[in-house]
Write a protein that holds these residues in place. Structure first.
Motif, PDB file in Angstrom:
ATOM      1  N   GLY A  46      27.608  52.366  26.140  1.00  0.00           N
ATOM      2  CA  GLY A  46      27.545  50.927  25.898  1.00  0.00           C
ATOM      3  C   GLY A  46      28.913  50.247  26.077  1.00  0.00           C
ATOM      4  N   LEU A  47      29.106  49.086  25.469  1.00  0.00           N
ATOM      5  CA  LEU A  47      30.314  48.301  25.657  1.00  0.00           C
ATOM      6  C   LEU A  47      31.548  49.060  25.199  1.00  0.00           C
ATOM      7  N   GLN A  48      32.683  48.796  25.880  1.00  0.00           N
ATOM      8  CA  GLN A  48      33.920  49.489  25.576  1.00  0.00           C
ATOM      9  C   GLN A  48      34.946  48.511  25.004  1.00  0.00           C
ATOM     10  N   TYR A  49      35.767  49.025  24.081  1.00  0.00           N
ATOM     11  CA  TYR A  49      36.725  48.124  23.418  1.00  0.00           C
ATOM     12  C   TYR A  49      38.175  48.444  23.765  1.00  0.00           C
ATOM     13  N   TRP A  50      38.398  49.489  24.568  1.00  0.00           N
ATOM     14  CA  TRP A  50      39.762  49.821  24.959  1.00  0.00           C
ATOM     15  C   TRP A  50      39.784  50.229  26.431  1.00  0.00           C
ATOM     16  N   PHE A  51      41.002  50.280  26.998  1.00  0.00           N
ATOM     17  CA  PHE A  51      41.148  50.539  28.432  1.00  0.00           C
ATOM     18  C   PHE A  51      40.503  51.856  28.865  1.00  0.00           C
ATOM     19  N   GLY A  52      39.796  51.815  29.972  1.00  0.00           N
ATOM     20  CA  GLY A  52      39.333  53.053  30.602  1.00  0.00           C
ATOM     21  C   GLY A  52      40.214  53.315  31.798  1.00  0.00           C
ATOM     22  N   GLY A  53      39.976  54.359  32.543  1.00  0.00           N
ATOM     23  CA  GLY A  53      40.883  54.718  33.630  1.00  0.00           C
ATOM     24  C   GLY A  53      40.453  54.231  34.992  1.00  0.00           C
ATOM     25  N   HIS A  54      39.501  53.305  35.043  1.00  0.00           N
ATOM     26  CA  HIS A  54      38.956  52.977  36.358  1.00  0.00           C
ATOM     27  C   HIS A  54      39.273  51.559  36.796  1.00  0.00           C
ATOM     28  N   PHE A  55      40.351  50.981  36.294  1.00  0.00           N
ATOM     29  CA  PHE A  55      40.703  49.589  36.608  1.00  0.00           C
ATOM     30  C   PHE A  55      40.818  49.367  38.119  1.00  0.00           C
ATOM     31  N   PHE A  56      41.713  50.149  38.733  1.00  0.00           N
ATOM     32  CA  PHE A  56      41.976  49.916  40.172  1.00  0.00           C
ATOM     33  C   PHE A  56      40.745  50.188  41.003  1.00  0.00           C
ATOM     34  N   GLU A  57      40.050  51.229  40.649  1.00  0.00           N
ATOM     35  CA  GLU A  57      38.860  51.614  41.390  1.00  0.00           C
ATOM     36  C   GLU A  57      37.833  50.483  41.404  1.00  0.00           C
ATOM     37  N   THR A  58      37.500  50.004  40.210  1.00  0.00           N
ATOM     38  CA  THR A  58      36.474  48.963  40.091  1.00  0.00           C
ATOM     39  C   THR A  58      36.892  47.685  40.809  1.00  0.00           C
ATOM     40  N   TYR A  59      38.102  47.226  40.491  1.00  0.00           N
ATOM     41  CA  TYR A  59      38.523  45.941  41.047  1.00  0.00           C
ATOM     42  C   TYR A  59      38.709  46.014  42.545  1.00  0.00           C
ATOM     43  N   ASN A  60      39.188  47.170  43.024  1.00  0.00           N
ATOM     44  CA  ASN A  60      39.336  47.349  44.461  1.00  0.00           C
ATOM     45  C   ASN A  60      37.980  47.251  45.139  1.00  0.00           C
ATOM     46  N   GLU A  61      37.023  47.917  44.549  1.00  0.00           N
ATOM     47  CA  GLU A  61      35.684  47.929  45.145  1.00  0.00           C
ATOM     48  C   GLU A  61      35.076  46.524  45.142  1.00  0.00           C
ATOM     49  N   VAL A  62      35.194  45.866  43.994  1.00  0.00           N
ATOM     50  CA  VAL A  62      34.594  44.531  43.870  1.00  0.00           C
ATOM     51  C   VAL A  62      35.248  43.545  44.834  1.00  0.00           C
ATOM     52  N   LEU A  63      36.566  43.622  44.915  1.00  0.00           N
ATOM     53  CA  LEU A  63      37.283  42.630  45.713  1.00  0.00           C
ATOM     54  C   LEU A  63      37.153  42.858  47.212  1.00  0.00           C
ATOM     55  N   PHE A  64      37.202  44.134  47.610  1.00  0.00           N
ATOM     56  CA  PHE A  64      37.352  44.364  49.061  1.00  0.00           C
ATOM     57  C   PHE A  64      36.167  45.052  49.735  1.00  0.00           C
ATOM     58  N   VAL A  65      35.221  45.605  48.962  1.00  0.00           N
ATOM     59  CA  VAL A  65      34.090  46.277  49.598  1.00  0.00           C
ATOM     60  C   VAL A  65      32.884  45.360  49.525  1.00  0.00           C
ATOM     61  N   GLU A  66      32.215  45.205  50.647  1.00  0.00           N
ATOM     62  CA  GLU A  66      31.065  44.305  50.667  1.00  0.00           C
ATOM     63  C   GLU A  66      29.985  44.783  49.707  1.00  0.00           C
ATOM     64  N   GLY A  67      29.477  43.871  48.910  1.00  0.00           N
ATOM     65  CA  GLY A  67      28.434  44.243  47.956  1.00  0.00           C
ATOM     66  C   GLY A  67      27.265  43.277  48.051  1.00  0.00           C
ATOM     67  N   GLY A  68      26.588  43.066  46.956  1.00  0.00           N
ATOM     68  CA  GLY A  68      25.451  42.165  46.944  1.00  0.00           C
ATOM     69  C   GLY A  68      24.207  42.859  47.477  1.00  0.00           C
ATOM     70  N   VAL A  69      23.101  42.089  47.513  1.00  0.00           N
ATOM     71  CA  VAL A  69      21.823  42.669  47.949  1.00  0.00           C
ATOM     72  C   VAL A  69      21.929  43.125  49.390  1.00  0.00           C
ATOM     73  N   MET A  70      22.537  42.288  50.219  1.00  0.00           N
ATOM     74  CA  MET A  70      22.619  42.591  51.652  1.00  0.00           C
ATOM     75  C   MET A  70      23.888  43.353  51.991  1.00  0.00           C
ATOM     76  N   LYS A  71      24.742  43.598  50.975  1.00  0.00           N
ATOM     77  CA  LYS A  71      26.017  44.297  51.224  1.00  0.00           C
ATOM     78  C   LYS A  71      26.843  43.541  52.261  1.00  0.00           C
ATOM     79  N   LYS A  72      26.916  42.204  52.136  1.00  0.00           N
ATOM     80  CA  LYS A  72      27.621  41.444  53.170  1.00  0.00           C
ATOM     81  C   LYS A  72      28.781  40.622  52.628  1.00  0.00           C
ATOM     82  N   VAL A  73      29.026  40.662  51.305  1.00  0.00           N
ATOM     83  CA  VAL A  73      30.047  39.765  50.779  1.00  0.00           C
ATOM     84  C   VAL A  73      30.927  40.474  49.746  1.00  0.00           C
ATOM     85  N   THR A  74      32.229  40.165  49.775  1.00  0.00           N
ATOM     86  CA  THR A  74      33.132  40.711  48.766  1.00  0.00           C
ATOM     87  C   THR A  74      33.448  39.622  47.756  1.00  0.00           C
TER      88      THR A  74
END
Lengths: 356, 284
Positions: free
Chosen positions: B44-72
């Motif tokens: 469930g919800l987390q209250y302190w830092f995990g180790g996946h900051f760069f991974e998640t944000y990198n993926e969200v910002l630069f890898v195309e996502g969404g239903v059609m996988k066409k937008v970052t």
């Protein structure tokens, strides 16, 4: 270096108010004309019509013989000093003064030179980079004048420019305005409701009442020879003494006293006797008696106020006498007064016309 | 002494509680976004830092996502930025011009017209959304920035603020400008705009945040993923969550939320002093 001619100028507002009624005026080159009158008399409206900020309903206005009724304010080549100065708050003093020049396409170097010269003349050279909010009232006043002067206009218009200053500064600026106007020789119109300001500044003075010019002339002319009751009562400080009177059996009746020395006045018409305070003096056989209420010691002379005997005590008539310092009186004392008959004036109360 | 100590303590206590109440959800969202998908799914919800900051944000910002996988997220941020800025600048320009016309030009029915403009406050976008959509669709502006911004650009509030402000500017300034040979455009640009700059800044900031947070209109307007704004993007990610058979990507949704909050917060922080000045004082 210009003349201004007004002929038959009228101003009517859409709501029917008739603010200016048939003003004719000839202002010659380099003159300083003061419009003076009570508030709401139309003097500011008239000035704003000269500036082009109000339309002229009727009549013709000419600068140097050229009709300017339809000319835009900017093209009339007039400069105005506003009561609240109307400086651009976000511009420095320099830009405030330069704005009108640059809008007229003057070269930057020329603007710089003109602004600096004008600023030096007004002693605001040190403040050129400041904003109006950082200046005192007197300095702002100078900037407002500078903005007008720097353009070397044909006409200066002043709309009660000193009324936001304190008394001391007002006197100082008044002298300065007079001096500058002499130096620059620019035809000017100055609007004020303060008759001292009007008297001291004006070459000629136009007393305006209810939209009409009551009388125009040099300050001393207006003081010693007013044509109407209004002019007589408006000009002069302390005010002229006015006593209701009537002409009966060849004598002027003032209250219960009959005064000799007047002739040929209409009978059965309400009259007003006007005497300046300095034309009255104590005299053992004087015709007018007052009981002293108040003495104002002004140093060189004193003003004695008192109620005139012979009038109904419910509506007492006050009289003011300017007397030398030798005359020391206590309130309640009764004195007899005499006045110089040939300097007294008699007006018709109904239309204000001067008869004597 | 004692009294003032307890008073201080209690007032600070209330303030601290309020601050926590306001910021805790943001903190939780941010912390949760730094964890891996399976951690969130299991714990469930987390209250302190995990180790996946760069991974998640990198993926969200630069890898195309969404239903059609066409937008970052970066593209969506870009769209939001265009919407927010276009909205803010457009509103200021339009409402300032409207107020200028109403206050300084004598034309017939100026006052009734102003009240008509003011009445549009009673007709928010939600009320006119179907006809607005119809018009925008008819003009072929669906999925365009123009279509996104223009229907929202008129602002009764802005017009009202500028009108009130202009009315408080002394009339002599206009008269002085007329004598100084400044025409209507000159007066607007040289005098009114500089005078109202704090006002402009304040309205811009408010409008930027409002524009950035637009939801309903972009939702209806945009059908292609590369026109999505970040706010719509969050909604789309949740849609993916409930549809796909794979592990829900909660951390990405949280990351998008954080990214969506950041620019308005920065704008407000940076321009705060201007903002307050514009609302409180006027340089006259």
């Amino acid at each position: 270096m210009s003349t201004l001619t007004l002929s038959g100028i009228n101003k009517r507002y859409d709501n029917g108010a008739h603010a200016v009624r048939g003003v004719d005026m000839e202002i010659s080159d380099g003159e300083l004309i003061v419009f003076v009158g009570p508030s709401g008399c139309g003097k500011s409206t008239l000035l704003r019509m000269v500036a082009g900020l109000e339309n002229i309903t009727e009549g013709e206005m000419k600068i140097d013989g050229v009709r300017i009724n339809e000319t835009s304010p900017a093209d009339r080549d007039v400069a105005m000093v506003f009561q609240n100065y109307a400086l651009y708050p976000h511009m420095t003093v320099f830009r405030n003064m330069a704005y009108g020049l640059s809008n007229r396409g003057m070269a930057a170097s020329e603007i710089e030179a003109k602004v600096r010269e004008t600023a030096a003349m007004l002693r605001i050279g040190d403040y050129l980079e400041r904003k109006p909010a950082q200046l005192s009232g007197g300095q702002r006043q100078r900037v407002a004048m500078g903005r007008a002067i720097v353009r070397s206009p044909k006409l200066f218009l002043f709309d009660e420019p000193l009324s936001n200053l304190d008394a001391k500064l007002r006197v100082q600026m008044r002298i300065e305005i007079k001096r500058l106007q002499r130096e620059l020789g620019v035809t000017s119109i100055y609007v004020t409701h303060d008759q001292t300001e009007a008297m001291t500044l004006a070459d000629r003075l136009a007393v305006i009442n209810e939209g009409k010019v009551e009388q125009m002339g040099s300050p001393m002319d207006l003081y010693s020879d007013p044509k109407t009751l209004f002019v007589a009562s408006f000009i002069g400080s302390p005010h002229i003494n006015l006593l209701p009177a009537s002409f009966e059996a060849g004598q002027l009746q003032v209250g219960a006293t009959a005064l000799p020395g007047f002739e040929g006045l209409p009978e059965a018409v309400p009259l007003m006797l006007g005497i300046r305070p300095e034309h009255i003096a104590q005299h053992p056989e004087g015709g007018i008696e007052i009981s002293v209420d108040l003495v104002e010691q002004l140093g060189a002379d004193s003003l004695i106020y008192g109620a005139v005997s012979g009038f109904d005590s419910a509506e007492p008539e006050e009289l003011c006498v300017r007397a030398g310092e030798a005359l020391q009186l206590a309130p309640g004392e009764r004195i007899k007064l005499n006045f110089e008959v040939d300097r007294a004036m008699v007006f018709r109360t109904d239309n204000g016309e001067r008869l004597v | 002494m004692n009294n003032s100590f307890w008073r201080k303590l209690s007032t600070h206590g209330i303030l601290i509680l309020g601050t926590i109440f306001m910021s805790a959800p943001v903190w939780v969202a941010f912390m949760s976004s730094t964890h891996a998908a399976d951690t969130l799914f299991r714990e469930g919800l987390q209250y302190w830092f995990g180790g996946h900051f760069f991974e998640t944000y990198n993926e969200v910002l630069f890898v195309e996502g969404g239903v059609m996988k066409k937008v970052t997220a970066l593209e969506m941020l870009g769209n939001s930025m265009i919407l927010g800025l276009g909205f803010a600048i457009g509103k200021v320009v339009i409402s300032m011009s409207a107020a200028y016309a109403i206050v300084y030009f004598r034309f017939r029915l100026a006052t009734p017209l102003f009240w008509v403009i003011f009445l549009t406050l009673l007709l928010p976008l939600e009320v006119r959304i179907v006809p607005s959509y119809e018009v925008v669709a008819g003009l072929g502006l669906l999925n365009t920035h123009t279509g996104l911004i223009v229907p929202l650009i008129a602002s009764a509030t802005g017009t009202f603020f500028f009108r009130q402000y202009f009315k408080s500017v002394p009339e002599e300034l206009l008269e002085a400008a007329r004598l100084d040979n400044a025409g209507p455009m000159r007066f607007l640009i040289d005098v009114l705009v500089p005078l109202s700059k704090t006002m402009i800044a304040a309205i811009m900031i408010i409008m930027f945040v409002v524009g950035w947070n637009q939801y309903l209109w972009p939702l209806i307007m945009t059908t292609e993923e590369n026109s999505y704004t970040i706010v719509i993007g969050i909604k789309q990610i949740y849609q993916v969550l409930s549809e796909g058979g794979e592990l829900p990507q909660f951390q990405k949704a949280f990351a998008l939320t954080i990214l969506a909050v950041l620019p308005p917060v920065l704008v407000v922080l940076v321009f705060q002093s201007w903002f307050v000045k514009g609302l409180v004082e006027s340089e006259k």
